[in-house]
Design a protein around this motif. Sequence first.
Motif, PDB file in Angstrom:
ATOM      1  N   PRO A 122      -4.052   0.949  -2.263  1.00 17.73           N
ATOM      2  CA  PRO A 122      -3.268  -0.234  -2.604  1.00 17.73           C
ATOM      3  C   PRO A 122      -2.371   0.032  -3.803  1.00 17.73           C
ATOM      4  O   PRO A 122      -2.674   0.875  -4.644  1.00 17.73           O
ATOM      5  N   ILE A 123      -1.272  -0.689  -3.881  1.00 20.39           N
ATOM      6  CA  ILE A 123      -0.359  -0.596  -5.033  1.00 20.39           C
ATOM      7  C   ILE A 123      -0.526  -1.872  -5.844  1.00 20.39           C
ATOM      8  O   ILE A 123      -0.229  -2.970  -5.365  1.00 20.39           O
ATOM      9  N   ASN A 124      -1.006  -1.720  -7.056  1.00 17.97           N
ATOM     10  CA  ASN A 124      -1.313  -2.897  -7.878  1.00 17.97           C
ATOM     11  C   ASN A 124      -0.353  -3.084  -9.051  1.00 17.97           C
ATOM     12  O   ASN A 124      -0.435  -4.071  -9.761  1.00 17.97           O
ATOM     13  N   GLY A 129      -4.004  -4.690  -3.911  1.00 18.77           N
ATOM     14  CA  GLY A 129      -2.577  -4.609  -3.601  1.00 18.77           C
ATOM     15  C   GLY A 129      -2.029  -5.895  -3.029  1.00 18.77           C
ATOM     16  O   GLY A 129      -0.969  -5.891  -2.415  1.00 18.77           O
ATOM     17  N   THR A 180       0.855  -1.198   0.000  1.00 18.83           N
ATOM     18  CA  THR A 180       0.000   0.000   0.000  1.00 18.83           C
ATOM     19  C   THR A 180       0.881   1.234   0.000  1.00 18.83           C
ATOM     20  O   THR A 180       2.084   1.152   0.256  1.00 18.83           O
ATOM     21  N   ASN A 190      -0.453 -10.237  -9.120  1.00 17.90           N
ATOM     22  CA  ASN A 190      -1.507  -9.485  -8.446  1.00 17.90           C
ATOM     23  C   ASN A 190      -2.806  -9.769  -9.182  1.00 17.90           C
ATOM     24  O   ASN A 190      -2.972  -9.372 -10.328  1.00 17.90           O
TER      25      ASN A 190
END
Lengths: 787, 277
Positions: B65-67, B89, B51, B84
């Motif tokens: 979130p980091i996707n 994330g 995140t 992912n």
Amino acid sequence: MLLSEASVAQLNLSGRIVDVESGEPLPYVSVVNAESKKGVSTNIDGYFNLLNIKSDTSSILISYIGYGVTKLKLTKADFEGLKTIEISSKSVELRTFELSEESPQTIQVSKDVSRVSLNPAQIMNLPSLGEVDIFRSLQLLPGVSGTSESSAGLYVRGGTPDQNLILLDGINVYHVDHFFGIFSPFNAFAIKDVQFYKGGFPAEFGGRLSSVVDITSKEGNNKRPSVGINANMLSLNAVIESPLPKKMGSILIAGRRSFTDFIESPTYTKLFNNVTEEEQDLGFGFAGVNTVNPDFYFYDLNGKITLTPSDLDVITFSYFNSFDKLDNSNEQSFGDFGKLKTTDLTDWGNNGYSTKWSRQWTPKLHTRALLSYSKYSSNYELTNGFYGSDSAQNDTLLFQFKTVQKNTVEDAAFRYDITYQLNDKNELKGGLWYTYNQISYLNILDDTINLQDRFESSNMYAFYLQDRMTLNKWVFEGGLRGTIYSKTNQFYLEPRFSFNYEVSKRFRLKGAWGIYRQFVNRVILENIFGSSRDFWLLSDGNTLPVSMAHHYILGTAYETKDWLIDIEAYQKKMTGLVEYSTRFGSIDDTNENFDDLFFRGKGVARGVDILLQRKFGALTGWLSYTLADVIHTFPEINQGKEFYALHDQRHEIKLIVTYKLGKFDIAGNFVFATGKPFTAPVGQYFLTMLDGTSRDFIHFGDKNSQRLPNYHRADVSITYNLKIKAVDGRAGISFFNIYNRKNIKYKRYFLQEFDPGTFMPIEPEIVETDVLLLGFVPNLFLSLTIK
Amino acid sequence: MMIKDILLKLPLFALIVLIISCNKQTPNQSDKVVVEALLFAGETVDDVNLTKLLAYGGEDTIPKPINDAEVSITWNNKTFELTNSSDTGSYHYPFADLKIEEGELYQLNVNHAGFEISSFTICPPKPSLPTITKDTLKIELFSILDSLFTGGNTEIPDPDSVVVEWANPNNEYYFVVAENVEQVKENIYPEFLGLIGDFFFQTSPTQASRYVFTDLDFRHFGRHEIRIYKVNQEYVDLYQSYEQDSRTQAEPITNVFNGLGIFTAVNYSTVDLFVTK
């Protein structure tokens, strides 16, 4: 004709300068040949030897802080034997003196580099925080932080308080915080002289990186008994002085004790609340549950016996003791469920003795032997006991947690100093200095985690040699100090050099360079209120390195009879600095990992100190400006990047004025400083733990990259001087921070996870709290001396 | 005239003024990545979350979130790319060729928006099989208030308690969890008291070799799996008590280089406990 010149050239004046009223010898008095302008200073016992006076009808100029400048016309008889010269701090005409019109000064800037004399008698008139205090007064000088309200310790030119050598009659005092640092433990009424070296100090002093405060206590009136009583809103203070029978010498006893455990004055309440509110704010978990008022008191004692078996011998016995104790124990009842009993005890103090024998063997040769012992101890004990009630309503201990921190520093030293006046151009000084240190530190957390249990000792063997050479308009002082330190088994050399060049009668240049080392370190224990829980440890050359500083100072001064402008630029490079933190390492239950909590780095402090002093008339005082920065670099902190030290302050301006209006003295000071650095939060994040709960964390940005708001405050005092027959007195009122400026000490952050009103869970958010310094604090004082 | 002389003769002053006046600029750190990655011994990798930091003073209330990060785990000289599959994330590696085993070293690598983040952990040994004094804990709602004061981790005769023990000769760190594994969960407390359970009773890593369960450790009736986790120092570090203020860089300890959060492996043993009325 030749014979006559030769005999004239050999005229030397040997003497001793004493106070006319008390008969006390006065140290560091300037004695100058009025014709040649060459001069000397009296030594610690008031002796001087002025060489090569051309005529037995010459005059000498005698100047001493608080005493103005006096001119003495010499006669033939003055050159026979040891002459005792009495000078007065009061404007009374003496038979052989011509008095100057210079007003008594609070400070006197020496021609030597970075050296200032402080007049304890004059600081009585300055506004105070309850107690007249020498260290608070030193904080008003340029190059010394005037904004550290929570510590009486001195931040001198980018250094920290532990880097200052504090000597009281040769006793090495390790801790100067009385009343949680609001003032120092030195009773100003018992102090005769204060010599303060802001840097570049000579080889005779060693063991510290930044500065020297050399304090000489009063010997006591050797002419007649006198009693002084001083009272303010915090304490009572009594000073008794008396000559010893058969003119053997004198005795002085001074004692000060707070009555804060009996009477809580508004001044005390203001000061104490500022400290304890911080404690509650720190969130020990039991804030606001006190059912008993905290009990606090402090005291200090000074004693000195001076024996003068001959005109040339002085033997002194000095005693110094200071003690602070806070009992913050309390009890909270939960009704039928039981009780929480908290024992919260904090105490700290100094204990010291010294014995000195000094002798003026010949007019040119003076020796001093000094034996001293000093002990600083601090103790903190917090016990939280949870008690249930049995059927008979007796308390039964269910479980308890105990945290203990104890630190003692002992310092036993022997010094031997020899001063030899080789000729009118060279004064040689040398000496030996042996110190035995013993330090213990115990830190137990929650009864179980033995963070530290140390007991260590060291021996230091030091010598020094220095020569003060006067060549026409130049004065050079070169010295060398060598130390063998047993913990590292190494030999350390510290060369020192300073100069003073008189460009014209009024204008001079000066400079100094030197290497300085420190073998004991005070470790700051973070986030614990008060200053008594910091602890001292000995350098081991490894975890705790021997710290070192290079001083570079260049300055100038322009001085007339009425004004002085003094400017000094400095750079201080430091290595072997130590920070202690539980944040960057991890606490474990084993002693091995404790060393991981120490971080080693280096630093540089640079700046310019400017002082403008007015020395005449009813209005005297000074205006000072300091431009400075202090940058630290620690490989393991802040990703190895440079950061500003916590005490870094870019600009500081101080104005100190005293105005004499009849029997009134009106004094005021104003301090302005740009903000100190702090570390600001960048954001927050959450981690889900194995049990499904969430923990919240604050991420901070670069260390000390933000600045607190500017600091400023003004203090005012009004003193009425009275004299009724044999009683001299002073009465007055003092206001600290008169316009109640809300200066910020630091900012505190926590993640608020529950609504403070409903206690219901909320989305966690960072809450910022400003922890403030002292607001408006009034104080009344009364001082009476009966002779 | 006098001041002019001084300044002319001492250019050092001007030089120092110039040097000091040049304040340094500091980089913005608000883009740091928060890593939350747990490896469970004997299981596939399914718990790596990334995140963004929730900026102080920003408008967001929950972390983003980091996707779009590149995430991999290196083990035994082989690199395993994590994928992912959602927008939360969360990254995982659902195949068994990446084995999480006792004593093995694992390195996490994350590449995102110019940040190269790395961390490593070693899978701890499996704890000894825990023993339990009895397999059923009887709960009486009326004893709750008494227990409130004495705490859930204190051995008291009344209310009912169960002691779980495991071997810990070297005083290492363990973490105890009681997880209700019933399909349908039956609350012990009325709804309004449920909050009390959340508020007071959270465990933390312990160096003990036993844990005393009382009624206040549970919120549901039924079968519970008592898990004794062996945890690494990086997990323990998250529980260290921090006072965070402006005088110091009050940064929580992390084993994630160039990022925040944690990457750690755990190993656990279980025993069953039934909570009944």
